[in-house]
Design a protein around this motif. Structure first.
Motif, PDB file in Angstrom:
ATOM      1  N   LEU A   1      22.637  24.429   0.647  1.00 29.10           N
ATOM      2  CA  LEU A   1      21.549  24.178   1.596  1.00 29.10           C
ATOM      3  C   LEU A   1      20.901  22.826   1.336  1.00 29.10           C
ATOM      4  N   ILE A   2      20.533  22.575   0.082  1.00 28.03           N
ATOM      5  CA  ILE A   2      19.866  21.318  -0.259  1.00 28.03           C
ATOM      6  C   ILE A   2      20.777  20.128   0.023  1.00 28.03           C
ATOM      7  N   SER A   3      22.057  20.264  -0.305  1.00 25.18           N
ATOM      8  CA  SER A   3      23.019  19.189  -0.052  1.00 25.18           C
ATOM      9  C   SER A   3      23.114  18.882   1.438  1.00 25.18           C
ATOM     10  N   PHE A   4      23.110  19.917   2.271  1.00 24.08           N
ATOM     11  CA  PHE A   4      23.182  19.725   3.725  1.00 24.08           C
ATOM     12  C   PHE A   4      21.968  18.949   4.228  1.00 24.08           C
ATOM     13  N   ILE A   5      20.769  19.362   3.807  1.00 24.84           N
ATOM     14  CA  ILE A   5      19.548  18.680   4.248  1.00 24.84           C
ATOM     15  C   ILE A   5      19.563  17.224   3.792  1.00 24.84           C
ATOM     16  N   GLN A   6      20.039  16.997   2.571  1.00 28.99           N
ATOM     17  CA  GLN A   6      20.090  15.625   2.047  1.00 28.99           C
ATOM     18  C   GLN A   6      21.070  14.758   2.827  1.00 28.99           C
ATOM     19  N   MET A   7      22.160  15.364   3.323  1.00 30.80           N
ATOM     20  CA  MET A   7      23.129  14.589   4.104  1.00 30.80           C
ATOM     21  C   MET A   7      22.571  14.248   5.488  1.00 30.80           C
ATOM     22  N   ILE A   8      21.752  15.126   6.047  1.00 28.94           N
ATOM     23  CA  ILE A   8      21.097  14.795   7.313  1.00 28.94           C
ATOM     24  C   ILE A   8      20.225  13.558   7.133  1.00 28.94           C
ATOM     25  N   GLN A   9      19.510  13.502   6.006  1.00 25.20           N
ATOM     26  CA  GLN A   9      18.684  12.330   5.720  1.00 25.20           C
ATOM     27  C   GLN A   9      19.561  11.086   5.547  1.00 25.20           C
ATOM     28  N   LYS A  10      20.663  11.231   4.834  1.00 22.15           N
ATOM     29  CA  LYS A  10      21.556  10.101   4.590  1.00 22.15           C
ATOM     30  C   LYS A  10      22.175   9.587   5.888  1.00 22.15           C
ATOM     31  N   ALA A  11      22.324  10.467   6.872  1.00 22.35           N
ATOM     32  CA  ALA A  11      22.911  10.081   8.160  1.00 22.35           C
ATOM     33  C   ALA A  11      21.883   9.498   9.123  1.00 22.35           C
ATOM     34  N   SER A  12      20.635   9.375   8.677  1.00 20.48           N
ATOM     35  CA  SER A  12      19.547   8.928   9.553  1.00 20.48           C
ATOM     36  C   SER A  12      19.478   7.410   9.632  1.00 20.48           C
ATOM     37  N   PRO A  13      18.909   6.880  10.729  1.00 17.07           N
ATOM     38  CA  PRO A  13      18.746   5.425  10.829  1.00 17.07           C
ATOM     39  C   PRO A  13      17.579   4.909   9.997  1.00 17.07           C
ATOM     40  N   ILE A  14      16.603   5.767   9.717  1.00 20.58           N
ATOM     41  CA  ILE A  14      15.396   5.367   8.980  1.00 20.58           C
ATOM     42  C   ILE A  14      15.365   6.116   7.643  1.00 20.58           C
ATOM     43  N   ASP A  15      15.066   5.410   6.577  1.00 21.53           N
ATOM     44  CA  ASP A  15      14.964   6.008   5.235  1.00 21.53           C
ATOM     45  C   ASP A  15      16.241   6.743   4.822  1.00 21.53           C
ATOM     46  N   SER A  16      17.378   6.192   5.173  1.00 21.92           N
ATOM     47  CA  SER A  16      18.647   6.832   4.811  1.00 21.92           C
ATOM     48  C   SER A  16      18.881   6.808   3.304  1.00 21.92           C
ATOM     49  N   ASN A  17      18.153   5.936   2.605  1.00 23.31           N
ATOM     50  CA  ASN A  17      18.285   5.821   1.149  1.00 23.31           C
ATOM     51  C   ASN A  17      17.410   6.819   0.395  1.00 23.31           C
ATOM     52  N   VAL A  18      16.586   7.562   1.121  1.00 21.09           N
ATOM     53  CA  VAL A  18      15.649   8.502   0.491  1.00 21.09           C
ATOM     54  C   VAL A  18      16.346   9.835   0.239  1.00 21.09           C
ATOM     55  N   LEU A  19      16.092  10.436  -0.906  1.00 18.30           N
ATOM     56  CA  LEU A  19      16.671  11.731  -1.249  1.00 18.30           C
ATOM     57  C   LEU A  19      15.593  12.807  -1.128  1.00 18.30           C
ATOM     58  N   PRO A  20      15.623  13.627  -0.068  1.00 17.47           N
ATOM     59  CA  PRO A  20      14.607  14.680   0.062  1.00 17.47           C
ATOM     60  C   PRO A  20      14.795  15.780  -0.972  1.00 17.47           C
ATOM     61  N   LEU A  21      13.681  16.305  -1.451  1.00 20.60           N
ATOM     62  CA  LEU A  21      13.689  17.390  -2.432  1.00 20.60           C
ATOM     63  C   LEU A  21      12.696  18.469  -1.990  1.00 20.60           C
TER      64      LEU A  21
ATOM     65  N   MET B   1      12.753  18.939   3.703  1.00 25.68           N
ATOM     66  CA  MET B   1      12.839  18.377   5.051  1.00 25.68           C
ATOM     67  C   MET B   1      13.589  17.062   5.046  1.00 25.68           C
ATOM     68  N   ALA B   2      14.455  16.894   6.047  1.00 25.99           N
ATOM     69  CA  ALA B   2      15.086  15.610   6.307  1.00 25.99           C
ATOM     70  C   ALA B   2      14.519  15.089   7.615  1.00 25.99           C
ATOM     71  N   ALA B   3      13.950  13.921   7.592  1.00 26.62           N
ATOM     72  CA  ALA B   3      13.302  13.388   8.789  1.00 26.62           C
ATOM     73  C   ALA B   3      13.360  11.869   8.775  1.00 26.62           C
ATOM     74  N   GLY B   4      14.550  11.316   8.895  1.00 24.21           N
ATOM     75  CA  GLY B   4      14.701   9.868   8.948  1.00 24.21           C
ATOM     76  C   GLY B   4      14.524   9.388  10.375  1.00 24.21           C
ATOM     77  N   THR B   5      13.278   9.468  10.854  1.00 24.11           N
ATOM     78  CA  THR B   5      13.001   9.287  12.271  1.00 24.11           C
ATOM     79  C   THR B   5      12.161   8.041  12.549  1.00 24.11           C
ATOM     80  N   PHE B   6      12.273   7.532  13.777  1.00 23.35           N
ATOM     81  CA  PHE B   6      11.471   6.386  14.195  1.00 23.35           C
ATOM     82  C   PHE B   6      10.000   6.780  14.333  1.00 23.35           C
TER      83      PHE B   6
END
Length: 414
Positions: free
Chosen positions: A328-348, A361-366
């Motif tokens: 689950l955590i890996s999936f959420i982290q990959m959503i963040q990595k696939a984002s245009p904003i803050d793709s370098n951030v690792l959500p925990l 939460m993964a939220a690499g949003t404008f």
């Protein structure tokens, strides 16, 4: 991005299965776009409506016309649309406090509302409805439908002033409620007592169908502008649409009982709000297509998903049940990595205010926190379910699906 051919085949095969379903979504978007365009034309929207205002905001034509457009789109008598509304929970709170008075009863008939709203209803010594003497009762859904016998019994025991229906599923393993089901419940209640106010939390549900809860006689419909109706453009805000007498009461709560919707300026100007609602049908379609792709791909990989891949979607959220906390955590982290904003951030996981469990939460949003943009979240508890939603473009979601599957297969050494 060098994508593995095996992963590409999995995703392309899923797309092939979804062709007919995608065509249905495109037709819904077409009909909703027509409805939105006509609302703009009927209200003669012009450049002057985008202008910023300051001070009290008396006679703010941009604000007032935006409210009329939402009322036209949702076929309601009136609407409040305001950047001064901070979130969906804030909009719902305004509506509840606008309608309910001390010693009134509130009845929720779709189970417990979303976590952050429960504190509004039953919090202790924080200015909640409970602190003001409002009583509360909730009735769970029965086989993902309304429990009509329990509803009837509750109304007969003590008539509620307001009945609350949540369209989306929150953190529950079920599909969102369809407008048809909501309409059936509203008719049942109105046949018992037409004076009960029925309020629908429409977050994540706008433009998923060619009709809305307001079309099936909901008195109030509430949502957030950083979800579907903002089209990924609106930077903040919320809306409340419904019967004029109810909307007036809520407007007195938004500002003051002596003023209502007569004031409220916005120095940022209104172009993004107009452009957002105009783009909303198409953006919602992109998000729904992406949701279906997540559902089909992960179903093909053997995971449980909700709703089923080609079942009619009643909101933009897709639930995926994972086998372990780490998955689950890996999936959420990959959503963040696939984002245009803050793709370098690792959500925990963290202790987010308003929630009983830690949340990731993964939220690499404008737009910060926007859930019409690709995002995902989950409470850290069993069963390990990720709730993924949004996507401004289908192509972006497809890339995210590919990246998530690639990471999953890598961790499984497949």
């Amino acid at each position: 991005m060098n994508f593995d051919s095996k992963v590409l085949k999995i995703v392309n095969d899923a797309e092939e299965k979804l062709k007919d379903f995608f065509a249905e979504l495109e037709n819904v978007a077409f009909l909703n776009q027509k409805k939105v365009l006509e609302a703009f034309q009927n209200n003669s929207v012009a450049l002057r409506h985008f202008s910023a205002t300051t001070g009290y905001g008396y006679d703010d034509i941009g604000r007032d016309t935006l409210c009329k457009i939402f009322a036209d789109i949702f076929h309601t008598e009136a609407a409040i649309v305001s950047p001064l509304i901070a979130s969906g929970t804030h909009a719902l709170t305004l509506a509840l406090f606008g309608v309910l008075r001390p010693n009134d009863k509130m009845l929720a008939i779709s189970g417990a509302p979303y976590d952050t709203l429960m504190s509004v209803i039953q919090g202790e010594n924080i200015g909640s409805l409970k602190d003001f003497g409002v009583t509360y009762e909730q009735i769970a859904l029965k086989n993902n439908d309304f429990d009509f016998d329990a509803i009837n019994k509750s109304i007969e025991t003590e008539k509620p002033k307001l009945i609350f229906i949540g369209r989306s599923r929150g953190y529950e393993w079920r599909d969102a409620l369809s407008v048809e089901k909501i309409g059936k419940a509203i008719k049942y209640i109105k046949d018992i007592d037409k004076n009960i106010t029925i309020m629908v939390d429409n977050c994540y549900g706008e433009f998923m169908d060619i009709i809305e809860p307001s079309d099936v006689n909901a008195d109030i419909m509430v949502g957030s502008l950083i979800k579907n109706p903002g089209g990924g453009i609106a930077p903040t805000g919320g809306y409340i649409a419904g019967k004029e007498n109810v909307i007036s009461q809520i407007a007195y709560r938004l500002t003051s009982p002596s003023i209502g919707m007569e004031i409220g300026s916005y120095t940022g100007g209104y172009q993004q709000f107009y452009q957002g609602i105009f783009l909303a049908p198409h953006t919602t379609m992109n998000a729904t297509k992406g949701s279906a792709l997540f559902g089909q791909v992960f179903s093909d990989l053997g995971y449980q998903v909700c709703p089923n891949p080609t079942a009619k979607c009643n909101d933009t959220v897709r639930s995926i049940k994972f086998n372990t906390k780490d998955e689950l955590i890996s999936f959420i982290q990959m959503i963040q990595k696939a984002s245009p904003i803050d793709s370098n951030v690792l959500p925990l996981p963290w202790d987010m205010p308003g929630y009983d469990n830690q949340v990731i939460m993964a939220a690499g949003t404008f737009v910060a926190g926007s859930s019409i943009e690709l995002s995902a979240d989950s409470p850290i508890k069993e069963p390990y379910i990720a709730y993924v939603q949004g996507g401004l473009t289908y192509e972006h979601v497809k890339i995210a699906v590919i990246m998530c599957v690639s990471e999953l297969l890598k961790n499984k050494n497949l």
